[in-house]
Scaffold this motif. Structure first.
Motif: not given
Ligand code: PRP
Ligand code: URA
Length: 209
Positions: A133, A192-193, A200-202
């Motif tokens: 991201m 801020a996504y 959320d990639a993590g």
């Protein structure tokens, strides 16, 4: 934009669409991140240095080109960048791996560093920084700053999804590095996504929340 590649390959686009789906579970999400990293890496590494080595075929001995593999370093930005590492290592198994630990403050969205370890010496290597991201670009700029402070020069940054704001910020801060993006999304939201993004990639790679 010079030094910026935005992929349009149908396989990459298809797999990114599967990643976006909130019904995609952790195991499939991990596999997709790795596969996309490998497909992007195939193109991003087309200028890897080659060296002629002597090989004996069943017919005769010849000089033939092979990747000077020890010249490559993969540097994931923790945590989510870790998910892309095996995709690159599938292409260049002898690459060294560094780590840069950064997390975004939830309120300010500014990156905070908590771990850094790079393979030494770093100066002569092609360095592939991975992070799925690229949102505000704060983490990417901080990671590249750190690598340059340690002498890294030939830097490629690979992200699967980018927001226009983050891509512009990274390119303006480091116009010399090669940036590879799987898909350029619409915008950032108030947190801020990336929109539409993938969340959320993590958390989706590691199954946390
Ligand atoms: C995410 C992502 C990037 C960063 C992008 O990491 O993996 O590193 O945010 O945002 P930015 O472009 O605005 O800096 P996060 O900080 O959530 O940490 P994690 O990977 O440990 O979940
Ligand atoms: N980090 C993520 O994991 N997702 C986003 O959309 C933005 C930053």
């Amino acid at each position: 934009m010079e030094n910026v590649t935005i992929f349009d390959h149908p396989l990459i686009q298809h797999k990114i669409s599967l990643l976006r789906d909130k019904k995609t579970g952790t195991s499939e999400f991990r596999s997709l991140i790795e596969e996309i990293a490998m497909l992007m890496g195939y193109e991003a590494l087309r200028d890897l240095p080659l060296e002629d080595v002597e090989v004996e075929t069943p017919i005769e001995t010849c000089m033939t080109p092979m990747i000077a593999g020890k010249k490559l370093a993969v540097v994931p930005i923790l945590r989510a960048g870790l998910g892309m590492v095996n995709g690159i290592l599938a292409l260049v198994p002898s690459a060294k791996v560094g780590h840069i630990g950064l997390y975004r403050d939830e309120a300010t969205h500014e990156p905070h560093e908590y771990y850094c370890k790079l393979p030494s010496p770093i100066e002569q290597r092609t360095i592939v920084v991975t992070d799925p991201m690229l949102a505000t670009g704060g983490s990417a700029v901080a990671a590249v700053n750190f690598i340059k402070e340690h002498g890294g020069r030939n830097i490629k940054f690979m992200s699967i999804i980018a927001a226009p704001e983050g891509l512009q910020r990274l390119h303006e801060a480091h116009p010399d590095i090669q940036i590879y993006v799987g898909h350029l999304d619409r915008c950032l939201n108030q947190d801020a996504y990336i929109c539409p993004g993938l969340g959320d990639a993590g958390d989706r790679i590691f199954g946390t929340k």
